[in-house]
Design a protein around this motif. Structure first.
Motif, PDB file in Angstrom:
ATOM      1  N   ARG A 122      48.023 -11.312  -3.786  1.00 36.26           N
ATOM      2  CA  ARG A 122      47.124 -12.357  -3.365  1.00 36.26           C
ATOM      3  C   ARG A 122      46.256 -12.623  -4.567  1.00 36.26           C
ATOM      4  O   ARG A 122      45.882 -12.564  -5.689  1.00 36.26           O
ATOM      5  N   ASP A 123      45.749 -14.156  -4.456  1.00 34.07           N
ATOM      6  CA  ASP A 123      44.809 -14.923  -5.124  1.00 34.07           C
ATOM      7  C   ASP A 123      43.652 -15.146  -4.346  1.00 34.07           C
ATOM      8  O   ASP A 123      43.658 -14.496  -3.208  1.00 34.07           O
ATOM      9  N   ALA A 124      42.860 -14.553  -5.137  1.00 33.46           N
ATOM     10  CA  ALA A 124      41.543 -13.899  -5.284  1.00 33.46           C
ATOM     11  C   ALA A 124      40.723 -14.582  -6.683  1.00 33.46           C
ATOM     12  O   ALA A 124      40.801 -14.635  -7.736  1.00 33.46           O
ATOM     13  N   PHE A 125      39.216 -13.559  -6.789  1.00 35.67           N
ATOM     14  CA  PHE A 125      38.252 -13.640  -7.999  1.00 35.67           C
ATOM     15  C   PHE A 125      37.751 -12.401  -8.077  1.00 35.67           C
ATOM     16  O   PHE A 125      37.442 -11.743  -7.314  1.00 35.67           O
ATOM     17  N   THR A 126      37.460 -12.289  -9.165  1.00 34.07           N
ATOM     18  CA  THR A 126      36.083 -11.155  -8.511  1.00 34.07           C
ATOM     19  C   THR A 126      34.492 -12.370  -9.087  1.00 34.07           C
ATOM     20  O   THR A 126      34.489 -13.414  -9.856  1.00 34.07           O
ATOM     21  N   VAL A 127      34.266 -11.896  -8.249  1.00 35.27           N
ATOM     22  CA  VAL A 127      32.605 -12.813  -7.465  1.00 35.27           C
ATOM     23  C   VAL A 127      31.570 -11.676  -7.853  1.00 35.27           C
ATOM     24  O   VAL A 127      31.674 -10.594  -8.142  1.00 35.27           O
ATOM     25  N   SER A 128      30.972 -12.896  -8.412  1.00 33.51           N
ATOM     26  CA  SER A 128      29.068 -12.274  -8.626  1.00 33.51           C
ATOM     27  C   SER A 128      27.927 -13.620  -8.471  1.00 33.51           C
ATOM     28  O   SER A 128      28.522 -14.340  -8.271  1.00 33.51           O
ATOM     29  N   GLN A 129      27.032 -12.714  -7.934  1.00 35.65           N
ATOM     30  CA  GLN A 129      25.763 -13.307  -7.552  1.00 35.65           C
ATOM     31  C   GLN A 129      24.504 -12.957  -8.435  1.00 35.65           C
ATOM     32  O   GLN A 129      24.437 -11.770  -7.960  1.00 35.65           O
ATOM     33  N   ALA A 130      23.888 -13.589  -8.945  1.00 30.96           N
ATOM     34  CA  ALA A 130      22.676 -13.111 -10.001  1.00 30.96           C
ATOM     35  C   ALA A 130      21.342 -13.638  -9.132  1.00 30.96           C
ATOM     36  O   ALA A 130      21.060 -14.577  -8.767  1.00 30.96           O
ATOM     37  N   PHE A 131      20.296 -13.183  -9.389  1.00 31.82           N
ATOM     38  CA  PHE A 131      19.336 -13.041  -9.142  1.00 31.82           C
ATOM     39  C   PHE A 131      18.127 -12.895  -9.656  1.00 31.82           C
ATOM     40  O   PHE A 131      18.434 -12.053 -10.549  1.00 31.82           O
ATOM     41  N   SER A 132      16.677 -13.554  -9.488  1.00 31.68           N
ATOM     42  CA  SER A 132      15.367 -13.746 -10.125  1.00 31.68           C
ATOM     43  C   SER A 132      14.048 -12.949  -9.926  1.00 31.68           C
ATOM     44  O   SER A 132      14.010 -13.017  -8.794  1.00 31.68           O
ATOM     45  N   LEU A 133      13.906 -11.753 -10.723  1.00 30.90           N
ATOM     46  CA  LEU A 133      12.879 -10.585  -9.792  1.00 30.90           C
ATOM     47  C   LEU A 133      11.788 -10.335 -10.561  1.00 30.90           C
ATOM     48  O   LEU A 133      11.939 -11.345 -11.699  1.00 30.90           O
ATOM     49  N   GLU A 134      10.351 -10.327  -9.821  1.00 25.84           N
ATOM     50  CA  GLU A 134       9.695 -10.158 -10.570  1.00 25.84           C
ATOM     51  C   GLU A 134       9.966  -9.298 -11.627  1.00 25.84           C
ATOM     52  O   GLU A 134      10.250  -7.919 -11.542  1.00 25.84           O
ATOM     53  N   PRO A 135       9.078  -9.393 -12.627  1.00 21.91           N
ATOM     54  CA  PRO A 135       9.385  -7.958 -13.935  1.00 21.91           C
ATOM     55  C   PRO A 135       8.806  -6.657 -13.557  1.00 21.91           C
ATOM     56  O   PRO A 135       9.418  -5.498 -14.096  1.00 21.91           O
ATOM     57  N   GLU A 136       7.607  -6.483 -12.485  1.00 22.59           N
ATOM     58  CA  GLU A 136       7.113  -5.178 -12.144  1.00 22.59           C
ATOM     59  C   GLU A 136       7.189  -4.926 -10.821  1.00 22.59           C
ATOM     60  O   GLU A 136       7.385  -3.324 -10.555  1.00 22.59           O
TER      61      GLU A 136
END
Length: 824
Positions: free
Chosen positions: A132-146
């Motif tokens: 089947r057709d599919a994807f490699t999927v990703s989601q990125a977030f930004s967190l506070e440094p500490e």
């Protein structure tokens, strides 16, 4: 209402004119971005739970969520436009969507940012998932440094905080992979993809990526900024935890393996003779016989069915055992006699069952015809055994059909081993094998959830008289709802590994799953020559054992040829024997407290093993510690994780480093979180919080500190959990602050609590007036104690510790369910 409709119509017109659209829905909104072109939905499941789905297709793909059982409830949402952004506010948070980019930002009710997605942080790379057709999927977030984050299941990295880590999420022995992280800010993110995935945290981004998927799909959870709040959200989304029987919270004796009914029952006899409390004993593998008959779920091993002189039966003798060996005439002629004997001696039996089958078994043959075997190599090696497909409903039905034979024998609990499942010599093509729900790659990490859920639901369908108890080697989000407890797998006996288990278990519980344990003493003893008389091993075992007193399950275990029954460590007067017996007796003393914690888990979404971020989120030092935690909200536990009185020398032999281990005392570093005073459990002395201290620690105790204001209900001395009624409990009050505790009771083993058949009694301490108030009892259940005594003691220096029944309580009161006020 008309103004809102006009506003939304104008909003949709305005946004669509720039090549992007937003459309209000009953639960949030649908949107389409312009660059890149993505479709998506914001779906509020409650004011505290929101789901974000993004996909490159025109319509939302059909998708099954294994842990999520909640359906969206009606949520009051207010909408506000600001340029290309739409703000959707519930009663707990605001979700801000940039309709041009699809970026989502989360803020609390004060407008403080909790989490935000990266710009262009959602990515799809086309690929094939088998056919089947599919994807490699990703989601990125930004967190506070500490910002500190936790969760991600059970890891063996030794890290409590998961910042700056790269983690491959594929379940395996000792590593439980849950695509969920939670922040010190009190929010959680569940990436709803059960396939093989990766978690990454760098200074630039925090992300999930999955090898296959059709959409980016995650849940954001935020209630009140606390970890208790976010765990309540997990339980709301994936199901409430279930109660375990009281007996499971006693002591368990287990090793690999008891080889006959006589051996198993002989161990039980020894514990009863020595007056060492015990409630659970375990039958490990190979009661079914040889590897080809793996997991037959019936007693075929000739030693269990008294057929050592039967040539046909001997073909099932476990691999490596001598067919010519002769044994004394057996005391027990059948497994049924063994089970009956265990029960007559006030103990319970757990038995090993696996998620795979050998080629001689009837299950294997039926599953093969169904196309419901995953044909890669699993344990045991070169046996021809294969895991079954727990995503196949018919296969789950078959599994229970065979397991019900053991259920009818009155086996009390299931040891669901190898639920990752074991995967030997893996090939990339193995992950393309098809399950009923798609490729193994696409569902891999949900294997243990589906397996344990199948057993739980089938047993519940048969009867509610006995609570389901499953101890399983793997896990997934939502497992608390299906009568399952995980353990940390086949870990090595060493001090480093002991320490690693502490953050492993604490991060696991922060995934909302409150029940966890580890093999006390470790599983593989080869670093100590598999010799329990090795003094260096004995010190390690004692310290691991002491920690076990403060886990949801206290279970001794080891791998053959190591042996671990307490009497093998010595006799009364020997430090390794005395220390273990002492801590087991303390475990039973704590049972009213521990069972009340279990009640709070179910009734209030509580947590038994509480990482310090749960109760001391504002103490930066505390939330980064990886070797202390709270057991309930009252007891600070600091396991001893390094040798103080022994060492290993050449050849893994052990020697003592002091003249007499029993009399030695060395200091252990303990941090006492700020914001509270702390009372030493062993001496009743008060110590200020917010400091690191050195606590002298003889071999028979570990550092335990009670939070000021705590009220501990403690039980009588017993040999098993239900030996005596709780009609004369000690109520130990630790002064220095106000506090309260709720004593929970029910019938101890059935599901009537789901119908409201339980009781609670609230104890409240006013420190200024030195007054304890015992409130009216709430609720009732059959055979409830309607009249009882409470023996109340204010714990102060000079008085005995609460370790044993108080010789002289300060006050003794008769309680019949009505409010009492006691002045101390």
């Amino acid at each position: 209402m008309k103004k809102e409709i006009l506003f939304l119509a104008a909003l949709a017109t305005c946004l669509s004119s720039f090549g992007q659209t937003f459309e209000k829905t009953a639960q949030g909104g649908k949107f389409q971005t312009a660059q890149p072109t993505l479709n998506g939905e914001v779906i509020f499941y409650s004011p505290s739970i929101v789901r974000i789905v993004k996909y490159p297709s025109a319509e939302m793909p059909e998708k099954k969520s294994y842990p999520v059982i909640k359906t969206p409830e009606k949520v009051e949402i207010s909408y506000k436009q600001n340029g290309n952004t739409v703000c959707m506010t519930s009663g707990k948070m605001t979700v801000t969507l940039d309709v041009v980019t699809g970026k989502v930002t989360y803020t609390d009710q004060k407008g403080e940012t909790l989490l935000k997605e990266k710009v262009e942080g959602t990515n799809f790379i086309p690929r094939k998932d088998v056919n089947r057709d599919a994807f490699t999927v990703s989601q990125a977030f930004s967190l506070e440094p500490e910002e500190a984050i936790y969760g991600l299941g059970q890891r063996q990295s030794g890290a409590m905080n998961h910042r700056n880590q790269q983690i491959h999420l594929s379940n395996g022995n000792t590593n439980i992979c849950i695509p969920y992280f939670t922040s010190e800010k009190g929010y959680g993110v569940y990436w709803d993809n059960p396939g093989i995935s990766d978690f990454s945290d760098t200074p630039y981004a925090t992300s999930f990526s999955s090898q296959v998927g059709l959409c980016s799909d995650y849940y954001f959870l935020y209630k009140d900024g606390t970890q208790d709040g976010v765990i309540a959200c997990i339980r709301d989304l994936t199901g409430k935890a279930t109660m375990f029987p009281l007996w499971t919270m006693g002591y368990w004796q287990c090793r690999e393996r008891y080889k006959s009914p006589d051996e198993l029952c002989g161990v039980l006899d020894k514990y009863r003779k020595l007056q060492i409390p015990l409630d659970g004993i375990v039958q490990d593998w190979q009661y079914w016989g040889c590897d080809s008959n793996w997991n037959a779920m019936k007693f075929v091993n000739p030693r269990y069915i008294n057929k050592m002189d039967d040539k046909e039966a001997l073909r099932y003798l476990p691999n490596g055992e001598d067919k010519n060996a002769r044994y004394p005439k057996p005391r027990f002629k059948s497994p049924e006699e063994m089970v009956e004997y265990v029960h007559k001696n006030n103990a319970h039996l757990m038995i090993s069952v696996w998620a795979s089958f050998g080629p001689w078994t009837d299950q294997f043959k039926e599953l093969d015809k169904m196309g419901a075997l995953l044909k890669f190599e699993t344990w045991p090696p070169k046996s021809g055994a294969h895991p079954y497909d727990p995503f196949n409903k018919d296969a789950r039905d078959l599994y229970w059909r065979y397991l019900s034979h053991l259920h009818k024998m009155n086996i009390d609990a299931w040891w669901t081993d190898s639920t990752e499942p074991d995967h030997l010599n893996p090939k990339e093509s193995d992950f393309d094998l098809m399950t009923a729900d798609g490729s193994f790659r696409s569902v891999h990490n949900a294997f243990p959830l589906n397996h344990n859920r199948g057993i739980y639901e089938h047993q519940r369908a048969v009867s509610d008289d006995k609570r389901v108890f499953q101890m399983t080697r793997s896990g997934y989000l939502g497992q608390q709802h299906y009568g399952a407890l995980s353990w940390s797998g086949d870990v090595v006996s060493s001090w480093d590994v002991l320490r690693q288990q502490i953050p492993a278990g604490l991060n696991y519980t922060l995934c909302g799953i409150p029940f966890w344990n580890t093999d006390l003493g470790g599983f593989f003893g080869w670093e100590y020559n598999n010799d329990c008389t090795n003094v260096a091993y004995q010190e390690l075992h004692v310290r691991w054992f002491q920690w076990g007193c403060f886990m949801p399950l206290m279970r001794n275990h080891c791998s053959s040829p190591m042996m671990n029954e307490i009497d093998l460590f010595g006799k009364e007067g020997d430090w390794a024997y005395d220390a273990q017996k002492r801590i087991i007796e303390l475990r039973y003393r704590l049972l009213p407290y521990i069972y009340s914690l279990d009640g709070a888990v179910v009734q209030e979404d509580g947590t038994m093993m509480r990482p310090l971020v749960m109760d001391f989120a504002n103490d930066r030092k505390a939330i980064l510690l990886d070797d202390e935690y709270m057991f309930g909200k009252n007891i600070l536990v600091c396991p001893v994780t390094e040798p103080l009185y022994t060492k290993k020398i050449e050849g893994n032999k052990g020697v003592t480093t002091v003249p007499d281990v029993a009399k030695a005392s060395a200091p252990v570093k303990v941090y006492l979180p700020k914001g509270s005073q702390w009372i030493d459990f062993w001496t009743n002395e008060t110590v200020a919080g917010g400091q690191e201290i050195q606590r002298e620690c003889p071999v028979d105790i570990l550092p335990l500190y009670i939070k000021a204001g705590s009220i501990l209900p403690l039980g009588p001395k017993v040999q098993y959990a239900t030996e005596k009624k709780w009609d004369n409990l000690d109520i130990c009050v630790y002064p220095g602050a106000n506090g309260e505790f709720v004593l929970y009771e029910d019938e101890f083993d059935n599901y009537n609590y789901e119908k409201g058949m339980f009781s609670t009694i609230k104890f409240s301490w006013d420190d200024a007036s030195r007054t304890l108030t015992i409130s009216d009892r709430n609720g009732e259940f059959p055979k409830m104690l309607k009249r009882r005594n409470f023996r109340i003691t204010l714990m102060q220096p000079g008085k005995q510790s609460a370790e044993t029944v108080m010789v002289k309580a300060d006050k003794k009161v008769a309680y019949s369910g009505k409010n009492l006020v006691v002045k101390l």
